[in-house]
Scaffold this active site. Structure first.
Site, PDB file in Angstrom:
ATOM      1  N   GLY A  49      70.063 -76.417  28.867  1.00 24.20           N
ATOM      2  CA  GLY A  49      70.197 -75.140  29.544  1.00 24.20           C
ATOM      3  C   GLY A  49      71.403 -75.058  30.450  1.00 24.20           C
ATOM      4  CB  CYS A  50      73.541 -77.437  32.047  1.00 27.29           C
ATOM      5  SG  CYS A  50      72.205 -77.719  33.218  1.00 27.29           S
ATOM      6  CB  ALA A  51      77.671 -73.891  30.643  1.00 31.34           C
ATOM      7  CB  SER A  52      78.984 -78.610  32.222  1.00 35.93           C
ATOM      8  OG  SER A  52      78.076 -78.510  33.287  1.00 35.93           O
TER       9      SER A  52
END
Length: 136
Positions: A49-52
């Site tokens: 769920g994190c872009a990175s």
């Protein structure tokens, strides 16, 4: 319910009037954080769920909750440092009761983070709460 370390960050943010200075401060907090060992960067510690790329490694010792973390993005690494200040050292049973949204709102983060970063921050908080709930 915030820790003294988190209250220190709140005080720093009150002193830093300009958001760019606050942003730089968050990045500096991340730079000061010890790196996560490569051996701990595994699928079980990766946060979805994190872009990175984000890894959180929780440790529960003598009933106290703490975690280490890492990200490939400087600002996210700083956000991990902020979350460490918020949660590390709390009794594990108190971790799920922390109103992270309310505490983080004191820093004004949501007003200045992209939607993707805000979603990633929520995903990290969810992971922290889930792990603590499993061990409470």
């Amino acid at each position: 319910m915030a820790t003294l370390a988190f209250e220190d960050i709140v005080e720093d943010f009150e002193f830093l009037e300009d958001w760019e200075d606050r942003y730089r401060h968050v990045i500096e907090l991340g730079k000061a954080m010890p790196p996560l060992a490569d051996a701990l960067k595994v699928p079980a510690t990766k946060v979805d769920g994190c872009a990175s790329q984000v890894w959180l490694h929780p440790v529960i010792e003598d009933g106290a909750f703490s975690f280490d973390g890492e990200s490939d993005a400087m600002i996210v690494r700083g956000l991990i440092a902020v979350l460490r200040a918020l949660y590390n050292g709390l009794p594990v049973a108190q971790v799920p009761a922390v109103d992270a949204g309310r505490e983080l709102a004191r820093l004004g983060l949501h007003d200045h983070l992209s939607a993707q970063r805000s979603n990633g921050l929520r995903a990290m908080v969810e992971r922290i709460r889930d792990v603590a709930s499993e061990h409470a």
